[in-house]
Design a protein around this motif. Sequence first.
Motif, PDB file in Angstrom:
ATOM      1  N   ALA A  41      49.282  36.637 -22.672  1.00 46.31           N
ATOM      2  CA  ALA A  41      49.283  35.312 -23.274  1.00 46.31           C
ATOM      3  C   ALA A  41      47.917  34.659 -23.162  1.00 46.31           C
ATOM      4  CB  ALA A  41      50.339  34.433 -22.604  1.00 46.31           C
ATOM      5  N   ALA A  42      47.131  35.094 -22.176  1.00 48.65           N
ATOM      6  CA  ALA A  42      45.788  34.535 -22.004  1.00 48.65           C
ATOM      7  C   ALA A  42      44.828  35.037 -23.073  1.00 48.65           C
ATOM      8  CB  ALA A  42      45.257  34.892 -20.620  1.00 48.65           C
ATOM      9  N   GLY A  43      45.184  36.133 -23.748  1.00 50.45           N
ATOM     10  CA  GLY A  43      44.322  36.675 -24.796  1.00 50.45           C
ATOM     11  C   GLY A  43      43.359  37.736 -24.308  1.00 50.45           C
ATOM     12  N   PHE A  44      43.376  38.033 -23.012  1.00 49.70           N
ATOM     13  CA  PHE A  44      42.508  39.076 -22.463  1.00 49.70           C
ATOM     14  C   PHE A  44      43.108  39.555 -21.143  1.00 49.70           C
ATOM     15  CE2 PHE A  44      40.988  34.985 -20.882  1.00 49.70           C
ATOM     16  CZ  PHE A  44      40.880  35.196 -19.519  1.00 49.70           C
ATOM     17  N   ASP A  45      42.651  40.729 -20.701  1.00 47.29           N
ATOM     18  CA  ASP A  45      43.070  41.256 -19.402  1.00 47.29           C
ATOM     19  C   ASP A  45      42.185  40.717 -18.286  1.00 47.29           C
ATOM     20  OD1 ASP A  45      45.068  42.706 -20.611  1.00 47.29           O
ATOM     21  OD2 ASP A  45      43.905  44.560 -20.718  1.00 47.29           O
ATOM     22  N   GLU A  46      40.888  40.784 -18.521  1.00 47.62           N
ATOM     23  CA  GLU A  46      39.945  40.245 -17.547  1.00 47.62           C
ATOM     24  C   GLU A  46      38.668  39.819 -18.250  1.00 47.62           C
ATOM     25  OE1 GLU A  46      37.510  43.598 -15.326  1.00 47.62           O
ATOM     26  OE2 GLU A  46      39.651  44.051 -15.199  1.00 47.62           O
ATOM     27  N   ARG A  47      37.984  38.875 -17.647  1.00 43.40           N
ATOM     28  CA  ARG A  47      36.735  38.379 -18.224  1.00 43.40           C
ATOM     29  C   ARG A  47      35.783  38.031 -17.094  1.00 43.40           C
ATOM     30  NH1 ARG A  47      37.749  33.856 -22.298  1.00 43.40           N
ATOM     31  NH2 ARG A  47      38.275  32.596 -20.480  1.00 43.40           N
ATOM     32  N   GLN A  48      34.577  38.594 -17.182  1.00 42.85           N
ATOM     33  CA  GLN A  48      33.525  38.272 -16.223  1.00 42.85           C
ATOM     34  C   GLN A  48      32.389  37.547 -16.955  1.00 42.85           C
ATOM     35  OE1 GLN A  48      34.855  41.566 -15.997  1.00 42.85           O
ATOM     36  NE2 GLN A  48      36.042  41.013 -14.196  1.00 42.85           N
ATOM     37  N   THR A  49      31.995  36.417 -16.413  1.00 40.73           N
ATOM     38  CA  THR A  49      30.867  35.673 -16.961  1.00 40.73           C
ATOM     39  C   THR A  49      29.746  35.693 -15.926  1.00 40.73           C
ATOM     40  OG1 THR A  49      32.281  34.205 -18.276  1.00 40.73           O
ATOM     41  CG2 THR A  49      30.050  33.439 -17.805  1.00 40.73           C
ATOM     42  N   VAL A  50      28.627  36.288 -16.322  1.00 45.31           N
ATOM     43  CA  VAL A  50      27.463  36.369 -15.448  1.00 45.31           C
ATOM     44  C   VAL A  50      26.550  35.194 -15.753  1.00 45.31           C
ATOM     45  CG1 VAL A  50      25.478  37.754 -14.732  1.00 45.31           C
ATOM     46  CG2 VAL A  50      27.622  38.889 -15.397  1.00 45.31           C
ATOM     47  N   ILE A  51      26.254  34.400 -14.730  1.00 44.40           N
ATOM     48  CA  ILE A  51      25.353  33.253 -14.866  1.00 44.40           C
ATOM     49  C   ILE A  51      24.078  33.590 -14.122  1.00 44.40           C
ATOM     50  CG2 ILE A  51      25.067  30.772 -14.533  1.00 44.40           C
ATOM     51  CD1 ILE A  51      28.105  30.562 -14.365  1.00 44.40           C
TER      52      ILE A  51
END
Length: 299
Positions: A43-53
């Motif tokens: 339902a979130a639209g993805f399995d996992e998401r990593q954002t590198v800052i």
Amino acid sequence: MLGADTGWSSLDEGWNEDGSIFEQTVTDGEGTTIQSEYAASRAAGFDERQTVIDRDGSKTSFETTGNVQSIYVGGPDGDLVGRTIWTPSGPEPDATVQPAFAPLVAAPTIVTGGAVLFGWMSPLNGSDGQQAVMGFNAREYQLGDGTTGKFDLSYSGRITEEQAELACRRLPEVQELAGRAVNAAGSPELYPSRTLYGTGVHSYFKNYVEDRKDPYFRAERSLLKEQEEGVYRESVPYGYPQSIRTDAYEYRRDGTLCVYDLKTGKAGLTDRRADMLANAARFGFETLRRIIVIEVRPN
């Protein structure tokens, strides 16, 4: 959840109030952070998401659902600059979407973010049945693009060991040879420095690979960073100026090159080295469609 013991520390973690996404933020203590989100359902639209800052505030998001990864510059709400499907042969561009063209000025940001993520994930290789990889695909010619043949980062994340071994079939052998090299080199305490210890391990590893006498499986070959007149790709000498050396590679006739980066210390693959490995390879092989970089750490 993902983590490492090579300088990264957790800043914060926990579930959203509705219990839908687990979030984790880690830092290297030098201004770089990785914000991870793991969805409990599709339902979130993805399995996992990593954002590198990065230290300068630039953001790159790597969003993975199943075997598909989308890369966004500017964070999850930024510009979609690439979408890749991980296939049995490695990364393939998703032809069903038309991502915004990533300007050349954004390319270093993408590689830097990918290398940071890769470096954070790699120490866990094999511990949970997964393998960190970086995938590069050949850039198609575009009007006004003077870097025809350049390879762009298309994937940075974790896949199953089975997926990794389908794409890079020598991976189990490379891991075994790395272990043999460490055993042959002996304890690091026998060496004046960790650098000399690493040199010793690499020397044994090279000999074991070269003993295979397979022209498609080689160790410590030097590749030119840029084409140079009068220097042939098969004869670039060790330590030649404007060259970079691979620890080992596996080349397949379908145009896939697997680059194995052997590490004996805590330092991981830098974005500069990742970019140079990918783009120097175009001067060393007749046909290349994709490059897969895998960090190998002896058990």
